[in-house]
Design a protein around this motif. Structure first.
Motif, PDB file in Angstrom:
ATOM      1  N   ALA A   1     101.405 123.861  46.395  1.00  0.00           N
ATOM      2  CA  ALA A   1     101.685 122.923  45.304  1.00  0.00           C
ATOM      3  C   ALA A   1     102.095 121.555  45.825  1.00  0.00           C
ATOM      4  CB  ALA A   1     102.772 123.496  44.395  1.00  0.00           C
ATOM      5  N   VAL A   2     102.876 121.539  46.904  1.00  0.00           N
ATOM      6  CA  VAL A   2     103.301 120.252  47.473  1.00  0.00           C
ATOM      7  C   VAL A   2     102.100 119.474  47.987  1.00  0.00           C
ATOM      8  CG1 VAL A   2     104.574 119.183  49.363  1.00  0.00           C
ATOM      9  CG2 VAL A   2     105.615 121.027  48.046  1.00  0.00           C
ATOM     10  N   LEU A   3     101.238 120.130  48.734  1.00  0.00           N
ATOM     11  CA  LEU A   3     100.070 119.444  49.287  1.00  0.00           C
ATOM     12  C   LEU A   3      99.153 118.936  48.182  1.00  0.00           C
ATOM     13  CD1 LEU A   3      99.273 121.804  52.287  1.00  0.00           C
ATOM     14  CD2 LEU A   3     100.316 119.535  52.371  1.00  0.00           C
ATOM     15  N   VAL A   4      98.915 119.753  47.169  1.00  0.00           N
ATOM     16  CA  VAL A   4      98.039 119.338  46.062  1.00  0.00           C
ATOM     17  C   VAL A   4      98.639 118.146  45.326  1.00  0.00           C
ATOM     18  CG1 VAL A   4      97.093 120.056  43.828  1.00  0.00           C
ATOM     19  CG2 VAL A   4      96.969 121.599  45.789  1.00  0.00           C
TER      20      VAL A   4
ATOM     21  N   VAL B   1      92.745 115.512  48.014  1.00  0.00           N
ATOM     22  CA  VAL B   1      91.818 114.381  48.186  1.00  0.00           C
ATOM     23  C   VAL B   1      90.840 114.305  47.008  1.00  0.00           C
ATOM     24  CG1 VAL B   1      89.975 113.431  49.613  1.00  0.00           C
ATOM     25  CG2 VAL B   1      92.015 114.402  50.694  1.00  0.00           C
ATOM     26  N   ILE B   2      90.315 115.453  46.600  1.00  0.00           N
ATOM     27  CA  ILE B   2      89.327 115.462  45.512  1.00  0.00           C
ATOM     28  C   ILE B   2      89.995 115.208  44.167  1.00  0.00           C
ATOM     29  CG2 ILE B   2      87.591 116.863  44.335  1.00  0.00           C
ATOM     30  CD1 ILE B   2      87.022 118.216  46.972  1.00  0.00           C
TER      31      ILE B   2
ATOM     32  N   ALA C   1      88.176 120.352  42.465  1.00  0.00           N
ATOM     33  CA  ALA C   1      89.539 120.403  42.987  1.00  0.00           C
ATOM     34  C   ALA C   1      90.280 121.627  42.462  1.00  0.00           C
ATOM     35  CB  ALA C   1      90.292 119.126  42.611  1.00  0.00           C
ATOM     36  N   ASN C   2      90.065 121.964  41.189  1.00  0.00           N
ATOM     37  CA  ASN C   2      90.699 123.147  40.620  1.00  0.00           C
ATOM     38  C   ASN C   2      90.263 124.422  41.345  1.00  0.00           C
ATOM     39  OD1 ASN C   2      92.449 122.298  38.469  1.00  0.00           O
ATOM     40  ND2 ASN C   2      90.642 121.711  37.305  1.00  0.00           N
ATOM     41  N   VAL C   3      88.976 124.493  41.674  1.00  0.00           N
ATOM     42  CA  VAL C   3      88.467 125.657  42.406  1.00  0.00           C
ATOM     43  C   VAL C   3      89.157 125.759  43.766  1.00  0.00           C
ATOM     44  CG1 VAL C   3      86.434 126.664  43.514  1.00  0.00           C
ATOM     45  CG2 VAL C   3      86.243 125.703  41.210  1.00  0.00           C
TER      46      VAL C   3
END
Length: 278
Positions: free
Chosen positions: A235-238, A12-13, A218-220
């Motif tokens: 990875a899929v969700l991101v 989301v972010i 978002a990276n954090v």
């Protein structure tokens, strides 16, 4: 927080950061937006280092630096592909490759998701392909050069996710500092080599910094999700982040979504539900 919750929040972010980044690139030069937004993100991670749990180490900084190099090449080649090819081909090719690389790496290195989670992975892959498609896209025959650039760009983004995952589990946010230093240096050198200025256009600095701060946030979240869960699922969700970008464009800017993109958003929600239920 669980890895699934962290990864979903990250998506989301990430999508929100891309929305603001898109607004910034409408007002200013692309390389200026990239460098200045990443500087804003680096300020955030420096502020978070004393607060977040984690230990500085050479390995953490080196893995972070490697991920930053991969991400920087991904960004440069992505913009090159967009500039020389059809966006409707370049965007989904990059997005699906960026997701496929960490998924394959996770499966090869021992991730064993449940059948329900694997169904979510497959649905998520299809969702990314649909939401990344431009309305009216895939008309005509795409040229090979931009497609290759998109594939290599996606591999760079996927490499960013994999290399951050390989950083020591107790390193906290330190790998992100190495990643930002590397990516800022490379993109700044590219701007110098191509003689492109990095001064932001009037009125674009604030939105550029907001994009960078959100991107680092978002990276954090991704880093902590990857440290707590299987890379295949995280990875899929991101990678579902384009869905939130589309929704913001729809409700903030009034942009119309194609039926294919709306279907993709629905599939993205379904993928999250399947993986969360697994």
């Amino acid at each position: 927080m669980t890895a699934i919750t962290l990864a979903t929040a990250c998506a989301v972010i990430f999508g929100t950061a891309d929305f603001f980044g898109g607004l910034a690139t409408r007002r200013s030069r692309v390389l200026a937006v990239v460098v200045l937004s990443q500087l804003g993100g680096m300020l955030l991670v420096v502020a978070l280092l004393p607060i977040l749990p984690g230990h500085a180490s050479t390995a953490a900084l080196l893995w972070g630096t490697a991920s930053g190099v991969a991400g920087a090449f991904g960004i440069v080649l992505f913009y090159r592909g967009l500039a020389t090819g059809m966006m409707s081909v370049v965007a989904p090719t990059t997005a699906t490759t960026a997701m496929a690389v960490p998924v394959v790496f996770g499966l090869v290195t021992g991730d064993r998701p449940s059948p329900l989670a694997l169904a979510g992975v497959a649905l998520g892959l299809f969702a990314v392909l649909l939401v990344s498609r431009e309305p009216g896209g895939w008309a005509g025959r795409p040229r090979l050069g931009p497609v290759v650039a998109a594939l290599v760009s996606g591999a760079g983004f996927g490499g960013f996710f994999v290399l951050l995952k390989l950083a020591p589990a107790d390193s906290g946010a330190w790998p992100l500092l190495g990643a930002r230093l590397a990516s800022i240096t490379l993109v700044a050198l590219l701007a110098l080599a191509t003689r492109r200025g990095l001064r932001p256009a009037p009125g674009s600095l604030r939105v550029t910094v907001v994009a960078g701060v959100l991107d680092m946030a978002a990276n954090v979240l991704y880093l902590f999700a990857a440290q707590r869960g299987m890379l295949t699922l995280v990875a899929v969700l991101v990678s579902l982040y384009p869905a939130s970008t589309l929704l913001l464009a729809r409700y903030v800017l009034g942009e119309r979504l194609s039926p294919v993109q709306i279907t993709g958003v629905g599939f993205a929600l379904g993928a999250i539900a399947l993986i969360a239920a697994a």
